[in-house]
Design an enzyme around this catalytic site. Structure first.
Site, short mmCIF file in Angstrom:
data_model
loop_
_atom_site.label_atom_id
_atom_site.label_comp_id
_atom_site.label_asym_id
_atom_site.label_seq_id
_atom_site.Cartn_x
_atom_site.Cartn_y
_atom_site.Cartn_z
CB CYS A 286 -0.94 -0.01 1.21
SG CYS A 286 -2.20 -1.29 1.14
CB ALA A 287 4.11 2.19 1.40
#
Length: 360
Positions: A144-145
């Site tokens: 997700c980063a």
């Protein structure tokens, strides 16, 4: 300051209501998970209405090997990348005139939901007329980063090469990783949350005179943060039949205690107060994650309403999601010198922050 001159997103073809996904999940997990009906409330309570997938729902009713899943990932990730790059380079909404792929100096390709060597960017270059001297920078494992990290690395590249144009391409096909025989709570939460999507951003160095149709975000600076001994917070367990999601219930509490000091320190380095941030571009990891953002960074729901809308209409697509949010911010003409903060969190456990300044 390098600028984000154009952005585009791609939504896969199979659009599904959250209630339909819940129904299939119940069928697959019936009599396999204790207190299933109580646990299935995560589908109703997550503030997600619709998600989009690269395969139809019935695809999950039969068994698929890791090889079959991964081959489909390679095929579709290539296809979606080509489509979203075309949209970005030919966007009449952001660019005064289109760009040819041969004008691109580097491609940063971000993904964590499949494996490909050569990486997907090399396969894309067989479909679009990029220069054979284009730099390729694939990033894997950031989850997700990844979208925020891709923007940060494009900033780094353009600071070193101010005459360069860089594409950040994020593609995640989370649906292909779903494991119907994994009866863990992490897998159930993942089934209620994750979706598929692709996004592309064009980042240009200071010495590129590229006309845009409206004010766009310029990147003041970026920051990365890593939390020691946190590998079990978020990520994949890789097993014989594929990728199994790891998703700790401690994520919101980690955000509450860990993110605030990181953001305060980063902003303080640039003499910016949180109250000066007009635009908060948050990766919507989930309903509880957005609530934790609000509490630790002293934000209102008005600050996070675009992130909430993206979560509602798309779910969590992992790395592309924050670029879906950024696109919505960029569609609206912003005041000159408006400040913004783009933030995403991912496996590591890690955080990535990008300080933005909208300029004509």
């Amino acid at each position: 300051m390098p600028k984000i001159a154009s952005i585009s997103t791609y939504t896969p073809p199979y659009s599904l209501e959250q209630s339909n996904i819940e129904k299939l999940t119940k069928e697959l997990f019936q009599d396999k998970i204790p207190q299933l009906n109580r646990l299935l409330k995560v589908f109703e309570n997550g503030d997600i209405h619709t998600r989009h997938f690269c395969v139809p729902l019935e695809w999950h009713q039969s068994e698929h090997s890791f090889e079959e899943r991964n081959n489909l990932y390679i095929e579709l990730a290539t296809q979606y990348s080509v489509e979203v790059i075309k949209q970005c380079l030919n966007s009449q909404f952001f660019l005064e005139s289109p760009l040819h792929p041969s004008e691109i100096d580097a491609i940063i390709f971000v993904s964590s939901t499949g494996i490909s060597t050569p990486s997907i960017d090399a396969r894309v270059m067989n479909h679009l007329p990029f220069s054979d001297r284009t730099k390729r920078i694939p990033l894997w494992g950031l989850g997700c980063a990844g979208g925020a990290s891709g923007i940060s690395r494009a900033y780094d590249y353009c600071k070193a090469h101010p005459t360069s144009k860089v594409l950040v391409v994020c593609v995640e096909l989370c649906s292909l990783t779903f494991q119907p025989n994994d009866f863990s709570k992490s897998n159930l939460i993942g089934a209620s949350l994750f979706a598929d999507g692709a996004a592309c951003a064009l980042v240009c160095g200071d010495e590129i005179n590229l006309a845009t149709t409206k004010s766009v975000p310029h990147i003041i600076s970026t920051a990365s943060k890593w939390k020691p001994d946190s590998e079990d917070v978020m990520g994949w367990d890789i097993k014989n039949n594929g990728l199994h999601v790891v998703f700790s219930k401690s994520i919101p509490s980690i955000i509450s205690t860990w993110l605030g000091p990181f953001v305060d320190e980063f902003l303080g380095e640039h003499h910016v107060d949180k109250n000066q941030l007009a635009n908060f571009v948050a990766h919507p990891g989930g309903k509880k994650v957005l609530k934790a953002y609000e509490e630790t960074l002293e934000l209102t729901e008005e600050h996070t309403h675009i992130s909430r809308d993206v979560l509602k209409n798309h779910g969590n697509m992992s790395s592309p999601t924050v670029l879906f949010v950024l696109e919505e911010f960029m569609k609206v003409q912003r005041k000159n010198e408006e400040l913004g903060l783009l933030v995403a969190l991912g496996p590591g456990f890690c955080g990535e922050a990008v300080l933005l300044n909208w300029r004509d």
